[in-house]
Design an enzyme around this catalytic site. Structure first.
Site, PDB file in Angstrom:
ATOM      1  CG  ASP A  17       8.368  -5.502   0.264  1.00  0.00           C
ATOM      2  OD1 ASP A  17       9.372  -5.396   0.976  1.00  0.00           O
ATOM      3  OD2 ASP A  17       7.424  -4.688   0.311  1.00  0.00           O
ATOM      4  CG  ASP A  55       5.299  -5.282   3.592  1.00  0.00           C
ATOM      5  OD1 ASP A  55       5.746  -4.192   3.982  1.00  0.00           O
ATOM      6  OD2 ASP A  55       4.177  -5.416   3.072  1.00  0.00           O
ATOM      7  CG  HIS A  57       2.373  -5.496   7.664  1.00  0.00           C
ATOM      8  ND1 HIS A  57       2.782  -4.182   7.720  1.00  0.00           N
ATOM      9  CD2 HIS A  57       2.209  -5.777   6.342  1.00  0.00           C
ATOM     10  CE1 HIS A  57       2.868  -3.693   6.490  1.00  0.00           C
ATOM     11  NE2 HIS A  57       2.528  -4.639   5.631  1.00  0.00           N
ATOM     12  CG  HIS A  61      -0.059  -2.865   9.857  1.00  0.00           C
ATOM     13  ND1 HIS A  61      -0.389  -2.176   8.725  1.00  0.00           N
ATOM     14  CD2 HIS A  61       1.068  -2.279  10.345  1.00  0.00           C
ATOM     15  CE1 HIS A  61       0.510  -1.216   8.521  1.00  0.00           C
ATOM     16  NE2 HIS A  61       1.405  -1.259   9.498  1.00  0.00           N
ATOM     17  CG  HIS A  90       0.046  -8.037   3.064  1.00  0.00           C
ATOM     18  ND1 HIS A  90      -0.918  -7.070   3.274  1.00  0.00           N
ATOM     19  CD2 HIS A  90       1.220  -7.366   2.898  1.00  0.00           C
ATOM     20  CE1 HIS A  90      -0.358  -5.871   3.237  1.00  0.00           C
ATOM     21  NE2 HIS A  90       0.945  -6.016   3.023  1.00  0.00           N
ATOM     22  CE  LYS A 115       9.022  -2.390   2.207  1.00  0.00           C
ATOM     23  NZ  LYS A 115       7.561  -2.443   2.034  1.00  0.00           N
ATOM     24  CB  CYS A 160       6.908  -1.719  -2.013  1.00  0.00           C
ATOM     25  SG  CYS A 160       5.532  -1.913  -0.835  1.00  0.00           S
TER      26      CYS A 160
END
Length: 212
Positions: A17, A55, A57, A61, A90, A115, A160
């Site tokens: 990330d 990441d 989203h 989310h 974010h 993810k 993470c």
């Protein structure tokens, strides 16, 4: 681990990330987040196998505080898979915040794993979402490629990076976290808890000098 480590074709560097929203000026900035970039770029040159996670989203989310009336970032809620920290919005799909930091060398990566794209579940680990059951597919990739040792770097050390390292260890890989190439958020002692967890699980912590 000796002075300079020999990196083999069975080793993989997992870069977690390194995205704009986790760097200074981003929506969920990790203090000094962008400082991992030169370290990651330098280490990556030693590896045949480099995997990046991203990441990714949707705007609605479940982990975003803004999607819960009257809730503030860093409060927690209970979801069916357990306690969930609420974050500022974010790494929203398709935004500049979700892009990799512009100085990150992405050319060496053989795989990019996205993810956190399922609306109803957050995903810290690169291997499993937060219910610890929904796989990202990375584990299959590592096993099929017959990789053995996973080196983890990136953001954030205590979320993470930690969850990815723990899941890789649980899956039977040798795991080393490159601490100089990580930065932490440190929410309520989470960095100390991370180090404790690494010791208990036999996850090694190595410095940058091991690669030079």
């Amino acid at each position: 681990m000796g002075s300079a480590m020999k990196i083999s074709d069975r080793d993989v560097l997992l870069v977690i990330d390194v995205q704009n929203d986790f760097c200074t000026g981003g929506a969920l900035a990790v203090p000094g987040g962008e400082k991992v970039v030169p370290a990651v770029n330098r280490i990556a040159q030693k590896f045949t196998n480099v995997v990046l996670t991203q990441d990714w989203h949707p705007h609605d989310h479940v982990s975003f505080a803004s999607n819960h009336a009257g809730r503030q970032p860093f409060q927690t809620i209970e979801l069916d898979y357990g306690t969930q920290v609420l974050w500022p919005a974010h790494c929203v799909q398709g935004t500049s915040g979700a892009e990799f930091h512009r100085e990150l060398d992405v050319t060496r990566a053989s795989l990019v794993v996205r993810k956190g794209f399922r609306r109803g579940i957050d995903s810290y680990s690169a291997l499993f979402e937060n219910d610890q059951r929904t796989p990202t597919g990375l584990l299959g990739y590592l096993r099929e490629r017959e990789l053995q040792t996973v080196f983890v770097a990136g953001l954030a050390l205590d979320f993470c990076v930690r969850f990815s390292a723990e899941d890789a260890r649980k899956a039977g890989f040798e795991v080393a976290v490159v601490e100089d190439a990580c930065r932490g958020i440190d929410l309520d002692g989470s960095v100390a808890a991370t180090h404790q967890s690494f010791r208990e699980r036999g996850i090694s912590v190595v410095g940058l000098e091991a690669f030079l």
